[in-house]
Design an enzyme around this catalytic site. Structure first.
Site, mmCIF file in Angstrom:
data_model
loop_
_atom_site.group_PDB
_atom_site.id
_atom_site.type_symbol
_atom_site.label_atom_id
_atom_site.label_comp_id
_atom_site.label_asym_id
_atom_site.label_seq_id
_atom_site.Cartn_x
_atom_site.Cartn_y
_atom_site.Cartn_z
ATOM 1 N N TYR A 38 26.157 30.651 40.899
ATOM 2 C CA TYR A 38 25.016 30.713 40.229
ATOM 3 C C TYR A 38 24.210 29.561 40.015
ATOM 4 C CZ TYR A 38 27.949 34.813 39.227
ATOM 5 O OH TYR A 38 28.663 36.069 39.334
ATOM 6 N N HIS B 202 19.064 33.253 35.984
ATOM 7 C CA HIS B 202 19.624 33.316 34.891
ATOM 8 C C HIS B 202 20.174 31.927 34.302
ATOM 9 C CE1 HIS B 202 20.788 36.332 31.994
ATOM 10 N NE2 HIS B 202 21.985 36.724 32.354
ATOM 11 N N TYR C 141 31.589 33.054 30.952
ATOM 12 C CA TYR C 141 30.316 33.644 31.573
ATOM 13 C C TYR C 141 29.216 33.981 30.568
ATOM 14 C CZ TYR C 141 32.307 33.639 36.155
ATOM 15 O OH TYR C 141 32.748 33.278 37.288
ATOM 16 N N ASN D 84 27.953 36.449 29.122
ATOM 17 C CA ASN D 84 28.166 37.539 27.931
ATOM 18 C C ASN D 84 29.083 36.956 26.750
ATOM 19 O OD1 ASN D 84 30.369 37.891 29.546
ATOM 20 N ND2 ASN D 84 30.079 40.005 30.001
ATOM 21 N N ASN E 258 22.092 39.228 27.266
ATOM 22 C CA ASN E 258 23.956 39.090 26.918
ATOM 23 C C ASN E 258 24.079 37.879 26.310
ATOM 24 O OD1 ASN E 258 24.192 42.000 27.747
ATOM 25 N ND2 ASN E 258 24.590 41.282 29.880
#
Length: 197
Positions: free
Chosen positions: A21, A26, A72, A74, A120
């Site tokens: 990631y 994001h 993570y 969320n 989120n």
């Protein structure tokens, strides 16, 4: 909307953990906080009790904490709530830095309060702070894929080099305004940042 004069005590950069990631759209918020920590000579270090990487620094005589949750996206609220409870930081003294689909790459906008807009990380932070939406946000534009069904795949991908460079430019443009936010000068930070990006 009236700008607050609350001094920011905690800056949170949202992202997902793991090499896959790194530098994805994001993770723009995480990139902002990691670069800020590095530029100020206070790199983040793993801090299990805060569920993330953490640093504490002095900006113009003000005590400011930096946090990148390693939950993570969320579950970001778990880390934010842990720091706020430990240091007794009210939500309005928190700045959450996150990627923003509704702004093009290269734009950075400060905002106070509001909903989660489908993000989120913001949704979980609002919930973890007792449904409190009063924290500040630094929104880093990543653009929109044009179709809601494409969003989840889009945000988890790296931007093409031109877009990536525009996001980096916005990060660099926003960083100097942290000093204004640390002393509660939201009006100056907003006026100057919004005229630059």
């Amino acid at each position: 909307m009236k700008t607050p004069d609350t001094c920011i005590q905690l800056i949170v950069g949202l992202g997902n953990p793991g090499n896959e990631y790194e530098h994805t759209r994001h993770n723009a918020g995480q990139d902002f906080v990691e670069e800020l920590a590095r530029d100020l000579g206070q790199p983040l270090s793993p801090t299990p009790k805060f569920f993330g990487h953490f640093s504490r620094l002095n900006i113009n005589g003000k005590d400011v904490r930096l946090l990148v949750p390693t939950t993570y996206m969320n579950r970001s609220g778990q880390a934010v709530a842990a720091v706020c409870q430990f240091y007794k930081i009210p939500p309005e003294a928190v700045l959450v830095v996150h990627d923003e689909l509704d702004l093009p790459p290269g734009k950075a906008r400060l905002k106070i309060g509001g909903g989660h807009g489908g993000h989120n990380g913001l949704r979980d932070i609002i919930s973890s702070l007792g449904n409190n939406k009063d924290f500040g946000r630094l929104r880093l534009g990543i653009g929109h894929p044009g179709n809601a069904k494409l969003v989840s795949n889009y945000v988890l991908k790296k931007a093409p080099s031109e877009e990536f460079n525009a996001i980096e430019d916005a990060i660099r443009a926003a960083q100097p305004h942290v000093a204004d936010l640390a002393k509660g000068d939201w009006e100056k930070a907003m006026r100057e940042l919004h005229s630059k990006t």
